[in-house]
Design a protein around this motif. Structure first.
Motif, PDB file in Angstrom:
ATOM      1  N   ILE A 259       0.970  -1.084   0.021  1.00 50.56           N
ATOM      2  CA  ILE A 259      -0.034   0.049   0.055  1.00 50.56           C
ATOM      3  C   ILE A 259       0.859   1.170   0.095  1.00 50.56           C
ATOM      4  CG2 ILE A 259      -1.827   1.303   1.089  1.00 50.56           C
ATOM      5  CD1 ILE A 259      -2.650  -1.274   2.462  1.00 50.56           C
ATOM      6  N   LEU A 260       0.692   2.143  -0.887  1.00 51.47           N
ATOM      7  CA  LEU A 260       1.682   3.151  -1.252  1.00 51.47           C
ATOM      8  C   LEU A 260       0.950   4.528  -1.248  1.00 51.47           C
ATOM      9  CD1 LEU A 260       3.599   2.099  -4.168  1.00 51.47           C
ATOM     10  CD2 LEU A 260       4.204   1.593  -1.817  1.00 51.47           C
ATOM     11  N   ASP A 261       1.140   5.524  -0.229  1.00 49.37           N
ATOM     12  CA  ASP A 261       0.505   6.659  -0.147  1.00 49.37           C
ATOM     13  C   ASP A 261       1.407   7.723  -0.521  1.00 49.37           C
ATOM     14  OD1 ASP A 261      -0.458   9.280   1.167  1.00 49.37           O
ATOM     15  OD2 ASP A 261      -1.947   8.104   2.178  1.00 49.37           O
ATOM     16  N   SER A 262       1.114   8.422  -1.396  1.00 47.02           N
ATOM     17  CA  SER A 262       1.819   9.604  -2.034  1.00 47.02           C
ATOM     18  C   SER A 262       3.291   9.024  -2.232  1.00 47.02           C
ATOM     19  CB  SER A 262       1.708  10.853  -1.257  1.00 47.02           C
ATOM     20  OG  SER A 262       0.507  11.051  -0.627  1.00 47.02           O
ATOM     21  N   PRO A 263       3.492   7.950  -2.777  1.00 49.14           N
ATOM     22  CA  PRO A 263       4.824   7.329  -3.086  1.00 49.14           C
ATOM     23  C   PRO A 263       5.993   8.217  -3.982  1.00 49.14           C
ATOM     24  CG  PRO A 263       3.500   5.952  -4.370  1.00 49.14           C
ATOM     25  CD  PRO A 263       2.547   7.329  -3.835  1.00 49.14           C
ATOM     26  N   VAL A 264       7.161   7.988  -3.666  1.00 51.86           N
ATOM     27  CA  VAL A 264       7.997   8.255  -4.623  1.00 51.86           C
ATOM     28  C   VAL A 264       8.479   6.959  -5.392  1.00 51.86           C
ATOM     29  CG1 VAL A 264      10.534   8.821  -5.136  1.00 51.86           C
ATOM     30  CG2 VAL A 264       9.265  10.033  -3.290  1.00 51.86           C
ATOM     31  N   VAL A 265       7.899   6.941  -6.709  1.00 52.51           N
ATOM     32  CA  VAL A 265       8.209   5.830  -7.635  1.00 52.51           C
ATOM     33  C   VAL A 265       9.476   6.070  -8.430  1.00 52.51           C
ATOM     34  CG1 VAL A 265       7.020   4.455  -9.552  1.00 52.51           C
ATOM     35  CG2 VAL A 265       5.848   5.491  -7.615  1.00 52.51           C
ATOM     36  N   ASP A 266       9.827   7.044  -8.717  1.00 53.60           N
ATOM     37  CA  ASP A 266      10.961   7.472  -9.601  1.00 53.60           C
ATOM     38  C   ASP A 266      11.540   8.792  -9.266  1.00 53.60           C
ATOM     39  OD1 ASP A 266      12.781   7.577 -11.503  1.00 53.60           O
ATOM     40  OD2 ASP A 266      11.346   8.637 -12.757  1.00 53.60           O
ATOM     41  N   TRP A 267      12.593   8.687  -8.639  1.00 55.07           N
ATOM     42  CA  TRP A 267      13.192   9.830  -7.755  1.00 55.07           C
ATOM     43  C   TRP A 267      13.709  11.051  -8.916  1.00 55.07           C
ATOM     44  CZ3 TRP A 267      13.391  11.656  -3.277  1.00 55.07           C
ATOM     45  CH2 TRP A 267      13.151  10.904  -2.343  1.00 55.07           C
ATOM     46  N   ARG A 268      13.958  10.469 -10.171  1.00 53.37           N
ATOM     47  CA  ARG A 268      14.432  11.657 -11.271  1.00 53.37           C
ATOM     48  C   ARG A 268      12.966  12.434 -11.484  1.00 53.37           C
ATOM     49  NH1 ARG A 268      16.910   7.155 -14.090  1.00 53.37           N
ATOM     50  NH2 ARG A 268      19.459   7.447 -14.025  1.00 53.37           N
ATOM     51  N   THR A 269      11.901  11.956 -11.499  1.00 53.22           N
ATOM     52  CA  THR A 269      10.677  12.540 -11.895  1.00 53.22           C
ATOM     53  C   THR A 269      10.340  13.721 -10.755  1.00 53.22           C
ATOM     54  OG1 THR A 269       9.665  10.904 -12.912  1.00 53.22           O
ATOM     55  CG2 THR A 269       8.217  12.702 -12.187  1.00 53.22           C
ATOM     56  N   VAL A 270      10.627  13.170  -9.290  1.00 53.66           N
ATOM     57  CA  VAL A 270      10.419  13.889  -8.138  1.00 53.66           C
ATOM     58  C   VAL A 270      11.292  15.045  -8.300  1.00 53.66           C
ATOM     59  CG1 VAL A 270      10.435  13.989  -5.533  1.00 53.66           C
ATOM     60  CG2 VAL A 270       9.361  12.126  -7.179  1.00 53.66           C
ATOM     61  N   LEU A 271      12.874  14.586  -8.471  1.00 51.06           N
ATOM     62  CA  LEU A 271      13.782  15.838  -8.161  1.00 51.06           C
ATOM     63  C   LEU A 271      13.695  16.901  -9.241  1.00 51.06           C
ATOM     64  CD1 LEU A 271      16.663  13.530  -7.071  1.00 51.06           C
ATOM     65  CD2 LEU A 271      15.064  14.852  -5.728  1.00 51.06           C
ATOM     66  N   ARG A 272      13.334  16.550 -10.590  1.00 48.06           N
ATOM     67  CA  ARG A 272      13.194  17.402 -11.480  1.00 48.06           C
ATOM     68  C   ARG A 272      11.941  18.403 -11.112  1.00 48.06           C
ATOM     69  NH1 ARG A 272      13.903  12.783 -15.277  1.00 48.06           N
ATOM     70  NH2 ARG A 272      15.939  13.143 -16.152  1.00 48.06           N
ATOM     71  N   PHE A 273      10.836  17.843 -10.697  1.00 44.27           N
ATOM     72  CA  PHE A 273       9.731  18.727 -10.506  1.00 44.27           C
ATOM     73  C   PHE A 273      10.238  19.591  -9.140  1.00 44.27           C
ATOM     74  CE2 PHE A 273       6.183  19.218  -7.503  1.00 44.27           C
ATOM     75  CZ  PHE A 273       5.297  19.800  -8.344  1.00 44.27           C
ATOM     76  N   GLN A 274      10.977  19.016  -8.228  1.00 40.36           N
ATOM     77  CA  GLN A 274      11.360  19.914  -7.008  1.00 40.36           C
ATOM     78  C   GLN A 274      11.988  21.157  -7.375  1.00 40.36           C
ATOM     79  OE1 GLN A 274      12.398  17.414  -3.788  1.00 40.36           O
ATOM     80  NE2 GLN A 274      10.151  16.755  -3.638  1.00 40.36           N
ATOM     81  N   ALA A 275      13.058  20.717  -8.430  1.00 41.59           N
ATOM     82  CA  ALA A 275      13.931  21.627  -8.939  1.00 41.59           C
ATOM     83  C   ALA A 275      13.301  22.867  -9.579  1.00 41.59           C
ATOM     84  CB  ALA A 275      14.920  20.929  -9.796  1.00 41.59           C
ATOM     85  N   ARG A 276      12.417  22.458 -10.544  1.00 41.71           N
ATOM     86  CA  ARG A 276      11.623  23.431 -11.159  1.00 41.71           C
ATOM     87  C   ARG A 276      10.755  24.400 -10.105  1.00 41.71           C
ATOM     88  NH1 ARG A 276      10.205  19.295 -14.456  1.00 41.71           N
ATOM     89  NH2 ARG A 276       8.168  18.953 -13.768  1.00 41.71           N
ATOM     90  N   GLU A 277      10.197  23.707  -9.244  1.00 40.39           N
ATOM     91  CA  GLU A 277       9.461  24.618  -8.377  1.00 40.39           C
ATOM     92  C   GLU A 277      10.455  25.391  -7.447  1.00 40.39           C
ATOM     93  OE1 GLU A 277       5.925  24.420  -7.374  1.00 40.39           O
ATOM     94  OE2 GLU A 277       6.237  23.798  -9.394  1.00 40.39           O
ATOM     95  N   GLY A 278      11.495  24.998  -7.254  1.00 41.66           N
ATOM     96  CA  GLY A 278      12.664  25.966  -6.583  1.00 41.66           C
ATOM     97  C   GLY A 278      13.310  26.701  -7.531  1.00 41.66           C
ATOM     98  N   GLY A 279      12.991  27.014  -8.712  1.00 41.39           N
ATOM     99  CA  GLY A 279      13.712  27.871  -9.599  1.00 41.39           C
ATOM    100  C   GLY A 279      14.797  27.580 -10.215  1.00 41.39           C
ATOM    101  N   LEU A 280      15.082  26.189 -10.110  1.00 41.04           N
ATOM    102  CA  LEU A 280      16.389  25.548 -10.752  1.00 41.04           C
ATOM    103  C   LEU A 280      16.141  25.163 -11.902  1.00 41.04           C
ATOM    104  CD1 LEU A 280      19.435  25.444  -9.643  1.00 41.04           C
ATOM    105  CD2 LEU A 280      18.636  23.088  -8.978  1.00 41.04           C
TER     106      LEU A 280
END
Length: 391
Positions: A259-280
């Motif tokens: 059972i996965l709640d709001s999971p990280v399935v692929d770190w590259r997807t997550v880190l790219r998204f967070q970088a964009r949100e942070g202006g990087l």
């Protein structure tokens, strides 16, 4: 020594080529990824009305959410519980206080909004005990909640819950009453570098690549204490850890479901998204991940070992999964995008069930719509005969 010389020969020219300032940014970004984080104040308290027992907060995408939440504070109270939204303006939101605030209390303005709701096992009013699980990192504390049937033999299916990045076991407490009512014993575990379990030698996150060994040890603990099979539940980065355990554990044949709640399935997807949100902007996020994949620059970034992002990409490794998965993820998560979760569901429709959730933000599905969240879990477990219909 040869591999070190090769790393220097490959990586240093790259860092020099992008410029000193950019190189510093790349390594600093990589360091943030693997450095255990502490709770960050993200909410400002405008006013507290102890007569009406209401609180006014800056309006954000989180503080305006309907449902029940918590607020980490300083002063007279460390943590207060929040209820329904009573009113809102363009910039503020007023909520009902579920923690009784005494007149004259001091509550500092800076606070951290939380989906935890419960912060200690005592608040659940259920039987529980502290246990220590021997892991490769050392003895990791856990909470054990026995099955609900008094005097019955130990249930043969246990739930093991794994919290996310920058949080502790308390994040998982919301789910315990659901499993308790279903008659499932629950083990809520810690893992290396989370602030409760022992630190590793370098004290850095491996994003699931090492932490899964501690979860594997928890599976072994459950099997030695009466479990025949286990259900693994992971929250956020805990989802990444659980997925790694599912494909790597020596006990993988005993894992009944995930059972996965709001999971990280692929770190590259997550880190790219967070970088964009942070202006990087690219190519800096890609270079930061590249730095973590190289053993030399990974150490410069604070990681103990190079991080193999390919091995942490469970969409590309979907064929290796063998157990049914219930995937709960809000499509406007805002921190861990649901893209990779949808991709995993599309890659393995035979294993993955992914009901639609929107509006709930990150790891706040229980808070936002407790009824739908609970029904999704209960109905799914019942359909797979992991719990009896009588529950």
């Amino acid at each position: 020594m040869k591999s070190l010389r090769h790393a220097v020969a490959v990586v240093l020219p790259l860092l020099l080529a992008i410029g000193a300032a950019a190189a510093v940014t790349v390594l600093a970004t990589a360091r943030r990824v693997v450095t255990p984080s502490s709770r960050r104040n993200d909410t400002r308290i405008i006013a507290v009305d102890t007569g009406a027992q209401t609180i006014e907060l800056d309006r954000t995408l989180d503080t305006e959410l309907p449902g029940r939440y918590g607020l980490f504070t300083t002063g007279t109270y460390d943590y207060v519980k929040l209820g329904a939204v009573l009113g809102a303006s363009a910039h503020t939101v007023r909520r009902k206080l579920l923690t009784q605030i005494a007149p004259g209390s001091r509550i500092d303005r800076d606070a951290a909004f939380s989906g935890w709701y419960y912060v200690s096992p005592q608040e659940l009013h259920l039987p529980w005990e502290d246990v220590l699980i021997g892991t490769p990192a050392g003895p990791c504390p856990a909470w054990f909640f026995p099955a609900s049937v008094s005097g019955a033999a130990p249930a043969d299916i246990w739930v093991i819950q794994v919290h996310g990045r920058g949080t502790t076991r308390a994040e998982c407490l919301r789910a315990v009453p659901v499993f308790h009512r279903l008659g499932l014993p629950t083990l809520v575990v810690s893992y290396r570098n989370d602030g409760e379990a022992p630190p590793s030698r370098g004290g850095s996150y491996a994003l699931g690549a090492s932490e899964w060994h501690d979860v594997d040890a928890a599976i072994g603990h459950a099997l030695r204490h009466g479990a025949q099979r286990v259900i693994l539940m992971g929250w956020s980065m805990g989802g990444a850890i659980v997925l790694q355990a599912a494909v790597s554990s020596a006990h993988r044949g005993r894992i009944a479901s995930l059972i996965l709640d709001s999971p990280v399935v692929d770190w590259r997807t997550v880190l790219r998204f967070q970088a964009r949100e942070g202006g990087l902007r690219e190519p800096l996020p890609a270079l930061a991940m590249g730095a973590l994949e190289n053993s030399f620059t990974a150490r410069l970034s604070g990681a103990e070992h190079a991080i193999a992002f390919d091995r942490l990409d469970m969409v590309s490794r979907a064929s290796e999964l063998e157990t049914p998965i219930l995937l709960l993820h809000s499509d406007d998560d805002g921190f861990v995008p649901s893209d990779a979760s949808h991709a995993l569901a599309a890659a393995r429709p035979d294993l993955v069930t992914m009901p639609t959730f929107t509006g709930a933000r990150h790891t706040k599905l229980w808070n936002y719509d407790q009824s739908s969240w609970t029904s999704a879990i209960v109905d799914w477990l019942t359909a797979r005969a992991l719990v009896s219909e009588s529950h």
